[in-house]
Design a protein around this motif. Structure first.
Motif, PDB file in Angstrom:
ATOM      1  N   ARG A 253      25.865  -4.681  10.569  1.00  0.00           N
ATOM      2  CA  ARG A 253      26.272  -5.801  11.400  1.00  0.00           C
ATOM      3  C   ARG A 253      26.500  -5.394  12.870  1.00  0.00           C
ATOM      4  O   ARG A 253      26.366  -6.215  13.760  1.00  0.00           O
ATOM      5  CB  ARG A 253      27.548  -6.429  10.842  1.00  0.00           C
TER       6      ARG A 253
ATOM      7  N   ILE B 251      24.079  -4.485   5.028  1.00  0.00           N
ATOM      8  CA  ILE B 251      23.393  -4.810   6.276  1.00  0.00           C
ATOM      9  C   ILE B 251      24.228  -4.289   7.448  1.00  0.00           C
ATOM     10  O   ILE B 251      25.452  -4.445   7.484  1.00  0.00           O
ATOM     11  CB  ILE B 251      23.170  -6.319   6.418  1.00  0.00           C
TER      12      ILE B 251
ATOM     13  N   ASP C 124      21.292  -5.586  12.028  1.00  0.00           N
ATOM     14  CA  ASP C 124      20.681  -6.499  11.044  1.00  0.00           C
ATOM     15  C   ASP C 124      19.647  -5.797  10.168  1.00  0.00           C
ATOM     16  O   ASP C 124      18.866  -6.476   9.476  1.00  0.00           O
ATOM     17  CB  ASP C 124      20.038  -7.720  11.731  1.00  0.00           C
ATOM     18  N   HIS C 125      19.593  -4.495  10.191  1.00  0.00           N
ATOM     19  CA  HIS C 125      18.730  -3.756   9.286  1.00  0.00           C
ATOM     20  C   HIS C 125      19.550  -3.216   8.112  1.00  0.00           C
ATOM     21  O   HIS C 125      20.746  -2.965   8.243  1.00  0.00           O
ATOM     22  CB  HIS C 125      18.051  -2.596  10.017  1.00  0.00           C
TER      23      HIS C 125
END
Length: 407
Positions: free
Chosen positions: A83, A81, A92-93
């Motif tokens: 951050r 992910i 957050d992808h």
């Protein structure tokens, strides 16, 4: 000319090799220097990011961190992910690339092309923040580091242009020197032809006069009535023949190119021998010859040519004193040079005539050939020496000959 040609070609050639080597070395080293600059900048920035992550686990402080070199950077956790990313829309992808928990040497680096067409330097390394571990992907602009390569390329271009200009100038200079050399050679040839024409005219005049006398006296012999008168005319024919012979001998001596091997000879003894040969002629003219040669000096010379020169100089001194006088022949050594002087106290030479006395066929004498002093100068120059003259009317004349002496 060969010496100057080698210098004209050699200096630009050495300069060109040196400059090309310098420029090519800089060009070859520029990619490595650029890569090292990028690597150093990437490691410094990654160390700064790691300190920010350790200090702020929320990673918010990273949003304020930026430098002109950064294109973007991202932190990816163990689950893949994102951050943190300089583009907030990607936070957050899931990260679409492969995550390596172990990187060779702790980092990996490569160049990649972005969608905008820009080529960037990508540095991947693992950073640690307590128990957390992140993959840092750092993209740096390369235009500042690549200035080294561009400067090296510019240097190659400038060096090439300067080299072409240098060799163009060298070729132009070489052409101008060769053209000047041809011009000088042609001028010398024209001067030689003019002098040959002048010499030919003088020779024709000098030979025609005795030939006319010989012809006239020979014709008169046919009409004489007594043997005594025929003998008188025959003596005159012989006298004119001797005059022609002297002219021819002087001409041959002047035109002769001396290839005889030089040998060490005692100049003092040569002077004494020449003086002894001319003492009877000097006595007939009521002239005294004085020799002032206190030391024996040796020189590497062709002896018969030196004898010719000295006989001519001493005879000139004798003939310049119709009412008698004194000729002094002196010799001294000045370091590696033998200095021979012949001085008389005769009629002297006018200042108008003085510059011409060494010219071939120039003479102020009624029966002279004009080759004696020209031969003297040629003999002196053949031996690497010089001959000079100083004179005052009704005071006398002094000839000074310098010759290299043997140590």
């Amino acid at each position: 000319m060969l010496k100057y040609t080698r210098l004209i070609i050699g200096v630009p050639f050495c300069f060109t090799l040196m400059v090309i080597w310098f420029a090519w070395s800089a060009f070859r080293a520029s990619p490595q220097i650029a890569a090292e600059n990028l690597r150093g900048a990437g490691l410094s920035i990654s160390a700064a990011i790691e300190q920010l992550v350790v200090a702020d686990a929320s990673l918010r402080s990273l949003a304020r961190y930026t430098t002109p070199d950064i294109a973007y950077f991202a932190l990816i956790d163990r689950q893949g992910i994102v951050r943190f990313h300089t583009n907030p829309l990607l936070i957050d992808h899931p990260y679409t690339g492969a995550i390596q928990n172990r990187l060779p040497d702790g980092i990996s680096e490569q160049r990649e092309q972005l969608g905008t067409g820009e080529e960037v330097y990508i540095l991947r390394t693992m950073i640690h923040a307590g128990s957390d571990k992140y993959l840092l992907i750092l993209a740096l602009h390369t235009y500042r580091a690549d200035q080294v390569i561009r400067r090296a390329q510019t240097g190659i271009t400038v060096v090439s242009a300067l080299t072409v200009a240098l060799w163009g100038g060298t070729i132009l200079l070489f052409y101008m020197i060769r053209r000047e050399e041809r011009h000088q050679r042609e001028m010398r040839r024209q001067d030689e032809l003019a002098r040959l024409g002048e010499m030919g005219a003088v020779m024709a005049h000098e030979i025609r006069n005795p030939l006319a006398g010989i012809k006239g006296f020979a014709q008169m012999i046919e009409t004489v009535a007594s043997i005594e008168q025929a003998c008188t005319y025959a003596d005159k024919i012989v006298s004119q023949s001797i005059r022609m012979e002297a002219l021819v001998n002087d001409l041959l001596a002047f035109a002769r190119v001396d290839h005889t091997e030089k040998q060490n000879a005692d100049l003092t003894q040569i002077i004494i021998d020449c003086v002894e040969l001319l003492r009877p002629e000097a006595a007939d003219h009521n002239v005294t010859i004085v020799v002032d040669a206190p030391q024996h000096i040796t020189a590497n010379v062709t002896e018969d040519r030196i004898v010719q020169m000295l006989l001519n100089l001493i005879k000139n001194g004798i003939q310049s004193m119709p009412d008698g006088g004194e000729v002094t022949v002196a010799m001294r050594q000045n370091r590696d040079t033998a200095v021979v002087s012949v001085r008389d106290n005769g009629t002297g030479i006018s200042q108008e005539r003085l510059p011409h006395i060494f010219d071939p066929f120039w003479t102020s004498k009624a029966k002279g050939t004009g080759l004696g002093l020209a031969l003297c100068r040629k003999v002196a120059e053949e031996h690497g020496g010089t001959i000079t003259v100083s004179s005052r009317e009704n005071v006398g004349t002094k000839f000074v000959v310098t010759l290299p002496a043997v140590k």
